[in-house]
Design a protein around this motif. Sequence first.
Motif, PDB file in Angstrom:
ATOM      1  N   UNK A 271       0.831  -1.211   0.000  1.00  0.00           N
ATOM      2  CA  UNK A 271       0.000   0.000   0.000  1.00  0.00           C
ATOM      3  C   UNK A 271       0.864   1.258   0.000  1.00  0.00           C
ATOM      4  N   UNK A 272       1.965   1.240   0.759  1.00  0.00           N
ATOM      5  CA  UNK A 272       2.814   2.421   0.884  1.00  0.00           C
ATOM      6  C   UNK A 272       3.651   2.657  -0.365  1.00  0.00           C
ATOM      7  N   UNK A 273       4.309   1.615  -0.868  1.00  0.00           N
ATOM      8  CA  UNK A 273       5.263   1.794  -1.965  1.00  0.00           C
ATOM      9  C   UNK A 273       4.614   1.713  -3.345  1.00  0.00           C
ATOM     10  N   UNK A 274       3.752   0.713  -3.560  1.00  0.00           N
ATOM     11  CA  UNK A 274       3.190   0.503  -4.899  1.00  0.00           C
ATOM     12  C   UNK A 274       1.912   1.291  -5.147  1.00  0.00           C
ATOM     13  N   UNK A 275       1.130   1.553  -4.099  1.00  0.00           N
ATOM     14  CA  UNK A 275      -0.152   2.246  -4.282  1.00  0.00           C
ATOM     15  C   UNK A 275      -0.104   3.693  -3.813  1.00  0.00           C
TER      16      UNK A 275
ATOM     17  N   UNK B  19      11.217 -10.016   2.544  1.00  0.00           N
ATOM     18  CA  UNK B  19      12.050  -9.474   1.483  1.00  0.00           C
ATOM     19  C   UNK B  19      11.349  -9.414   0.140  1.00  0.00           C
ATOM     20  N   UNK B  20      10.177 -10.069   0.030  1.00  0.00           N
ATOM     21  CA  UNK B  20       9.401 -10.071  -1.214  1.00  0.00           C
ATOM     22  C   UNK B  20       7.976  -9.571  -0.964  1.00  0.00           C
ATOM     23  N   UNK B  21       7.818  -8.667   0.003  1.00  0.00           N
ATOM     24  CA  UNK B  21       6.488  -8.175   0.345  1.00  0.00           C
ATOM     25  C   UNK B  21       5.800  -7.453  -0.803  1.00  0.00           C
ATOM     26  N   UNK B  22       6.557  -6.948  -1.767  1.00  0.00           N
ATOM     27  CA  UNK B  22       5.971  -6.182  -2.867  1.00  0.00           C
ATOM     28  C   UNK B  22       5.573  -7.054  -4.053  1.00  0.00           C
ATOM     29  N   UNK B  23       5.770  -8.368  -3.945  1.00  0.00           N
ATOM     30  CA  UNK B  23       5.533  -9.251  -5.082  1.00  0.00           C
ATOM     31  C   UNK B  23       4.519 -10.340  -4.739  1.00  0.00           C
TER      32      UNK B  23
END
Length: 483
Positions: free
Chosen positions: A140-144, A372-376
């Motif tokens: 939510x913070x980085x991608x959205x 380490x892969x929270x964004x994927x």
Amino acid sequence: MTTDQKIRMLLWKGLVAWMLATSFACARQAMEETARADSCFWIVRQLLFEGNKKTKEEILLRELALLPGDTLPVAHWQELLTRERNKLFNTDLFVTVEAWIAPDSATCGQLVDIHYRFRERWYVFPVFIFELADRNFSEWLYDRGADLSRTNYGMRYVQKNLRGRNERLELLFQQGFTRKYEFFYAFPYIDRNQRYGLELRTQFMRNRDIPYISQDNKLLYWRSESVNRERWNSEVRLRRREGFYLFHYLTLRYKREWVADSVLVLNPNYFTDPNNNLQRYWELQYDLVKDRRDIAVYPLRGERWGLRLIKYGIGGFSDVDAFSIRGEGERYWQLKGNWFADLSGSFRFFWTQAQPYSLARGLGYGEELPRGFQLYVMDGQHFFLLKTTLKYRFCDSSTYLRFMPLEEFRTFPLAFYGRLFFDHSYVSDKLLFYIDNRLANRWLYAYGAGIDFVTFYNVVLQAEIARNNLGETGFFFNIRGTF
């Protein structure tokens, strides 16, 4: 050999003989004391409960192995009493549980009483909901871009320990990114022997924004002003408890999902039939769980393992036909003093002739999240995940807040841990209908460090820095808890 040498030799032999005899005598005495301690027992006369103003004693007794008339080994009474105390605490009914024996200086064969003192939780929670709609805080913070429109809000009413029998009622009214309405009721025991329990749940959800496919291991969303997806799920779950730590669950679930025609245009594989925007099917699920962790919300010792079998599609009324097996295991150790370690792993195998995207979840969702892969997201049919962690406890304290008006909120616990971790995982995707699913069919790993705060009402705050084998470094945050 001179006379002086002979005398020194005799003195040396005498000293060695005396040391050996003394050591043997001390060892024999220690073994005798240990044997006496192991053969020394107390007899439990009665159990005394204090502070369970609402909770029925029958619910407490179901968790206890030491009952009136049982013998209690003197050499191990503290360990056994701690185990009993932890089982009561893990019912999630109490803020604190204290346990002690009186008299504490009893002699062998003497009658003793086991005392338990509780501070009950606040059981009624009309809670205002404000939560993120995305998979985790980092996405939510980085991608959205921390978009507040991607949040859910509303009211949840939770009534725990109904009738003092640990029954639970939940009502949910949610608006925002996902409109959701839910009813849930749990009976921990429905029979006199307290072995069988029953849970009922039904929910309805509606979305305008929905993820219709994953591209480059990111979820792609489709949005329009009209509704793009509706879901209705209902289930009944039967639970059987063997002893204290072994559980069987049998769940029958009905799922109905509708999507707009535009979703099937964007992804014809969203459902099994690309010409039908309504998918209905029955699920039959079996779970076997053994849980011997000390404290369930943040365990430091013990183990937990589970096995799950799911048949998607039963009879001729289902649009899906698939089968999956999922296993998991966790092990926790106290190494020395404030040092702890844990190892956890999970796997899943999914078999189907045609896997719809609606059932395509691999890793990156819920608890199946490699650090380490929270964004994927790593979609596929089969996966493996292994996590290793080394922890150090900096503090573990509890403060009594006298100024709080309600007794249930006056105890404020706080524990602080630092940790190092290393995770590795693998996702197998043989159907290959995801777009640029580059993280599938290859080994992934990440390592890093983090801090955990464990506090009020089982809330755990986590922050960590991790670096993965893609060469990426990131800061990630998480919060979890139970009410």
